[in-house]
Design an enzyme around this catalytic site. Structure first.
Site, PDB file in Angstrom:
ATOM      1  N   LYS A  21     -24.656  20.742  12.207  1.00 19.80           N
ATOM      2  CA  LYS A  21     -24.675  20.632  11.166  1.00 19.80           C
ATOM      3  C   LYS A  21     -24.751  19.176  10.737  1.00 19.80           C
ATOM      4  O   LYS A  21     -25.616  18.753  10.719  1.00 19.80           O
ATOM      5  CB  LYS A  21     -23.971  20.586   9.714  1.00 19.80           C
ATOM      6  CG  LYS A  21     -23.947  20.068   8.863  1.00 19.80           C
ATOM      7  CD  LYS A  21     -23.225  20.546   7.896  1.00 19.80           C
ATOM      8  CE  LYS A  21     -21.935  20.547   7.372  1.00 19.80           C
ATOM      9  NZ  LYS A  21     -21.720  18.835   6.578  1.00 19.80           N
ATOM     10  N   SER A  22     -24.341  18.803  11.711  1.00 23.81           N
ATOM     11  CA  SER A  22     -24.138  17.195  12.137  1.00 23.81           C
ATOM     12  C   SER A  22     -25.623  17.208  13.132  1.00 23.81           C
ATOM     13  O   SER A  22     -25.940  15.826  12.608  1.00 23.81           O
ATOM     14  CB  SER A  22     -22.804  16.872  13.392  1.00 23.81           C
ATOM     15  OG  SER A  22     -22.571  16.795  12.449  1.00 23.81           O
ATOM     16  N   ARG A  26     -28.779  14.005  11.450  1.00 22.46           N
ATOM     17  CA  ARG A  26     -28.934  13.474  12.914  1.00 22.46           C
ATOM     18  C   ARG A  26     -30.596  13.301  13.421  1.00 22.46           C
ATOM     19  O   ARG A  26     -31.274  12.117  13.465  1.00 22.46           O
ATOM     20  CB  ARG A  26     -28.071  13.183  13.536  1.00 22.46           C
ATOM     21  CG  ARG A  26     -26.897  12.518  13.488  1.00 22.46           C
ATOM     22  CD  ARG A  26     -25.999  13.130  14.526  1.00 22.46           C
ATOM     23  NE  ARG A  26     -24.757  12.206  14.040  1.00 22.46           N
ATOM     24  CZ  ARG A  26     -23.904  12.772  13.276  1.00 22.46           C
ATOM     25  NH1 ARG A  26     -24.124  13.769  12.872  1.00 22.46           N
ATOM     26  NH2 ARG A  26     -22.362  11.942  13.442  1.00 22.46           N
ATOM     27  N   GLY A  94     -21.704  14.163   2.779  1.00 21.68           N
ATOM     28  CA  GLY A  94     -20.829  13.090   3.138  1.00 21.68           C
ATOM     29  C   GLY A  94     -21.153  13.205   3.752  1.00 21.68           C
ATOM     30  O   GLY A  94     -21.570  11.515   3.999  1.00 21.68           O
ATOM     31  N   GLN A 169     -18.603   9.792  10.848  1.00 21.83           N
ATOM     32  CA  GLN A 169     -19.855   9.444   9.858  1.00 21.83           C
ATOM     33  C   GLN A 169     -19.718   7.318   9.788  1.00 21.83           C
ATOM     34  O   GLN A 169     -20.751   7.047   9.997  1.00 21.83           O
ATOM     35  CB  GLN A 169     -19.732  10.089   8.122  1.00 21.83           C
ATOM     36  CG  GLN A 169     -19.477  11.337   8.284  1.00 21.83           C
ATOM     37  CD  GLN A 169     -18.976  12.001   7.336  1.00 21.83           C
ATOM     38  OE1 GLN A 169     -18.598  11.042   6.211  1.00 21.83           O
ATOM     39  NE2 GLN A 169     -19.813  13.244   7.188  1.00 21.83           N
ATOM     40  N   ASP A 316     -12.979  19.829  11.018  1.00 28.27           N
ATOM     41  CA  ASP A 316     -12.918  20.654  10.027  1.00 28.27           C
ATOM     42  C   ASP A 316     -12.567  21.679  10.417  1.00 28.27           C
ATOM     43  O   ASP A 316     -12.879  23.281   9.040  1.00 28.27           O
ATOM     44  CB  ASP A 316     -14.763  20.494  10.298  1.00 28.27           C
ATOM     45  CG  ASP A 316     -14.988  19.153   9.927  1.00 28.27           C
ATOM     46  OD1 ASP A 316     -15.455  18.667   9.077  1.00 28.27           O
ATOM     47  OD2 ASP A 316     -16.354  19.008   9.891  1.00 28.27           O
ATOM     48  N   LYS A 343     -11.696  15.259   2.666  1.00 29.84           N
ATOM     49  CA  LYS A 343     -12.806  15.835   2.577  1.00 29.84           C
ATOM     50  C   LYS A 343     -13.238  16.686   1.659  1.00 29.84           C
ATOM     51  O   LYS A 343     -13.091  16.090   0.183  1.00 29.84           O
ATOM     52  CB  LYS A 343     -12.379  16.809   3.859  1.00 29.84           C
ATOM     53  CG  LYS A 343     -12.144  16.617   5.172  1.00 29.84           C
ATOM     54  CD  LYS A 343     -13.486  16.257   5.421  1.00 29.84           C
ATOM     55  CE  LYS A 343     -12.913  15.103   7.502  1.00 29.84           C
ATOM     56  NZ  LYS A 343     -13.913  14.181   8.021  1.00 29.84           N
ATOM     57  N   ARG A 389     -16.006  25.467   3.191  1.00 28.21           N
ATOM     58  CA  ARG A 389     -15.071  25.737   4.380  1.00 28.21           C
ATOM     59  C   ARG A 389     -13.348  26.621   4.084  1.00 28.21           C
ATOM     60  O   ARG A 389     -13.094  27.522   4.651  1.00 28.21           O
ATOM     61  CB  ARG A 389     -14.599  25.192   5.317  1.00 28.21           C
ATOM     62  CG  ARG A 389     -15.572  23.839   5.746  1.00 28.21           C
ATOM     63  CD  ARG A 389     -15.291  23.170   7.625  1.00 28.21           C
ATOM     64  NE  ARG A 389     -17.232  22.278   7.750  1.00 28.21           N
ATOM     65  CZ  ARG A 389     -17.895  22.568   8.344  1.00 28.21           C
ATOM     66  NH1 ARG A 389     -18.035  23.180   8.356  1.00 28.21           N
ATOM     67  NH2 ARG A 389     -18.776  21.861   8.687  1.00 28.21           N
TER      68      ARG A 389
HETATM   69  C1  S3P Z   1     -19.572  14.705  10.522  1.00 23.88           C
HETATM   70  C2  S3P Z   1     -17.907  14.164  10.772  1.00 23.88           C
HETATM   71  C3  S3P Z   1     -17.056  14.445  10.353  1.00 23.88           C
HETATM   72  C4  S3P Z   1     -16.955  15.978   9.215  1.00 23.88           C
HETATM   73  C5  S3P Z   1     -17.951  17.028   8.916  1.00 23.88           C
HETATM   74  C6  S3P Z   1     -19.829  15.763   9.524  1.00 23.88           C
HETATM   75  C7  S3P Z   1     -20.756  13.885  10.903  1.00 23.88           C
HETATM   76  O1  S3P Z   1     -16.550  13.565   9.066  1.00 23.88           O
HETATM   77  O2  S3P Z   1     -15.856  16.079   8.954  1.00 23.88           O
HETATM   78  O3  S3P Z   1     -18.186  17.713   8.625  1.00 23.88           O
HETATM   79  O4  S3P Z   1     -21.955  14.922  11.328  1.00 23.88           O
HETATM   80  O5  S3P Z   1     -20.590  13.010  11.531  1.00 23.88           O
HETATM   81  P1  S3P Z   1     -15.306  12.197   9.227  1.00 23.88           P
HETATM   82  O6  S3P Z   1     -16.528  11.381  10.289  1.00 23.88           O
HETATM   83  O7  S3P Z   1     -15.417  11.692   8.022  1.00 23.88           O
HETATM   84  O8  S3P Z   1     -14.395  12.580  10.065  1.00 23.88           O
END
Ligand code: S3P
Length: 432
Positions: A21-22, A26, A94, A169, A316, A343, A389
């Site tokens: 997902k991350s 991006r 988020g 993030q 996570d 979260k 989750r």
């Molecule tokens: C993520 C960063 C994490 C993670 C989120 C995805 C990202 O959050 O918990 O599920 O893709 O950069 P934080 O940056 O708030 O820790």
């Protein structure tokens, strides 16, 4: 399926999990500001990443999805995004909103970011504050700390900034804003937050430098190169079948092609420290990320303490780690994890409340939890609180509980893991 009924039983067989997902978020956002067409193979098509795709399109970027599921993103260059005519709805994501704040702060146009009731409760001040130091004009409820947020794009200047929390993030938002700023932006991170941004932007030719905890960015002299990547399986999704097999007697499963970036695989290290029978096989590099297969068989586990820098590498995975801990002998402690409280839900409170309904011996700490095990969990009716989750962690708990477990509001698992139930069924999980 919004309500799941789970019965216990062992897991066997081979699966793959959805893509990361991350990295998918991006690839859309960075592809949008590349010069030319980025090619993204095996992107994750989930609730959260489709929210990012929608936003990118509203910024004037064409994203084509081929019948093979591959995406072609027609990047407009650093200064080619278009003022959106509509509000940019980040839904529950988020990552979408925080990364966008960094991307939009230095544009020459106005934009408004909004989200679901769940997202509207989550703290944005952690991004607003450093961006405002760079000269950004961001306005919102509670002095710019809560969505909706309005951004009037403005000229930015580089800053030196020590992140108060280890957050990928926040780190990414500042590095992106740094690409639009006059002068150098240098951040210091307090812990090893996931580094996909650095890896991807460097591969695109962006002037990002890393030295220990320091990372810098500045305006590129050349256009950013488009991406050409294949996205690996998401370790955070693999964590659910991995956990299930670790704690369910007679289980033996193989998960193919999982991203095992060191900043993401803290749960694997924790399982090994607890005595799990887990192997990483076929280790290779793909698209700038380490990837491998995970093979795990059931074994008896012993409680451990997880704290400090390890927390961010499994942030996570902590709800499902709590489920694992209920089956480990002795005490398992999670501390330094206050971030869990902000979260999708307050994951300390929601995990403890719901696992207690199943008979877990788990206590809340201000910054984590303590679990005593092993405990024979009992089937119960539990609630996800709308948190993907938590929905999946509770489903895993159901696989080792006596009798039937009902998980309510479980459809949110598709925010990150579309096909969760089908994938678990492939390895024999009894979920209806
Ligand atoms: C993520 C960063 C994490 C993670 C989120 C995805 C990202 O959050 O918990 O599920 O893709 O950069 P934080 O940056 O708030 O820790």
């Amino acid at each position: 399926m919004d309500q799941l009924t789970i019965k216990p039983g062992p897991l066997r067989g081979e699966i793959a999990v959805p893509s990361d997902k991350s990295i998918t978020h991006r690839s859309l956002l960075f592809g949008a500001i590349a010069h030319g067409v980025s090619r993204v193979r095996q992107p994750l098509q989930s609730g959260d990443t489709l929210a990012t795709m929608d936003v990118v399109r509203k910024l004037g970027v064409e994203v084509q999805s081929s019948y093979t599921g591959e995406w072609l993103i027609d990047g407009k260059g650093l200064f080619g995004l278009r003022e959106p005519e509509e509000i940019l709805d980040c839904v529950n994501s988020g990552t979408t909103v925080r990364l966008l704040m960094g991307l939009l702060a230095g544009q020459e146009f106005f934009s408004v970011l909004a989200g679901s009731p769940q997202l509207r409760k989550r703290p944005m001040g952690r991004v607003t504050k450093p961006l405002q130091k760079m000269g950004a004009q961001i306005f919102g409820r509670d002095d710019g700390r809560l969505l909706p947020l309005a951004i009037i794009g403005s000229p930015l200047k580089g800053i030196e900034y020590e992140l108060p929390i280890a957050s990928a993030q926040v780190k990414t938002a500042i590095l992106l804003a740094g690409l639009y700023a006059q002068g150098l932006t240098v951040i210091k991170e307090p812990g090893p937050a996931r580094d996909h941004t650095e890896r991807m932007l460097i591969s695109m030719g962006a002037p990002i430098q890393r030295k220990g905890p320091y990372i810098s960015s500045e305006q590129p002299q050349q256009p950013l190169q488009p991406l050409d990547i294949t996205i690996p399986g998401d370790f955070s999704s693999a964590a659910f079948p991995l956990a299930a097999a670790a704690i369910t007697p007679d289980s033996n499963i193989h998960i193919r092609n999982v991203g095992v970036n060191p900043t993401r695989r803290g749960l694997l290290d924790a399982l090994i420290a607890m005595g799990a029978n887990v192997n990483l096989e076929n280790w290779q590099e793909s698209g700038g990320e380490p990837v491998g297969d995970l093979h795990i068989r059931y074994s008896e586990l012993t409680g451990i303490t997880v704290e400090g820098d390890q927390i961010v590498t499994m942030i996570d995975e902590l709800p499902v780690f709590a489920v694992i801990a209920t089956q480990a002998g002795g005490e398992t402690i999670v501390k330094d994890a206050k971030e869990l409280r902000v979260k999708e839900t307050d994951r300390i409170a929601t995990t403890v409340t719901e696992l207690r309904k199943m008979g877990a011996d788990i206590e809340e700490l201000p910054d984590g939890f303590v679990v005593h095990g092993p405990t024979r969990l009992k089937g119960a009716t539990v609630w996800s609180h709308g948190d993907h989750r938590l929905a999946m962690a509770l489903t895993i708990a159901g696989l080792i509980a006596e009798g039937s477990t009902i998980v309510k509001d479980a459809a949110c698992s598709a925010d990150s893991f579309p096909g969760f139930v089908e994938t678990m069924r492939q390895i024999g999980a009894n979920i209806t």
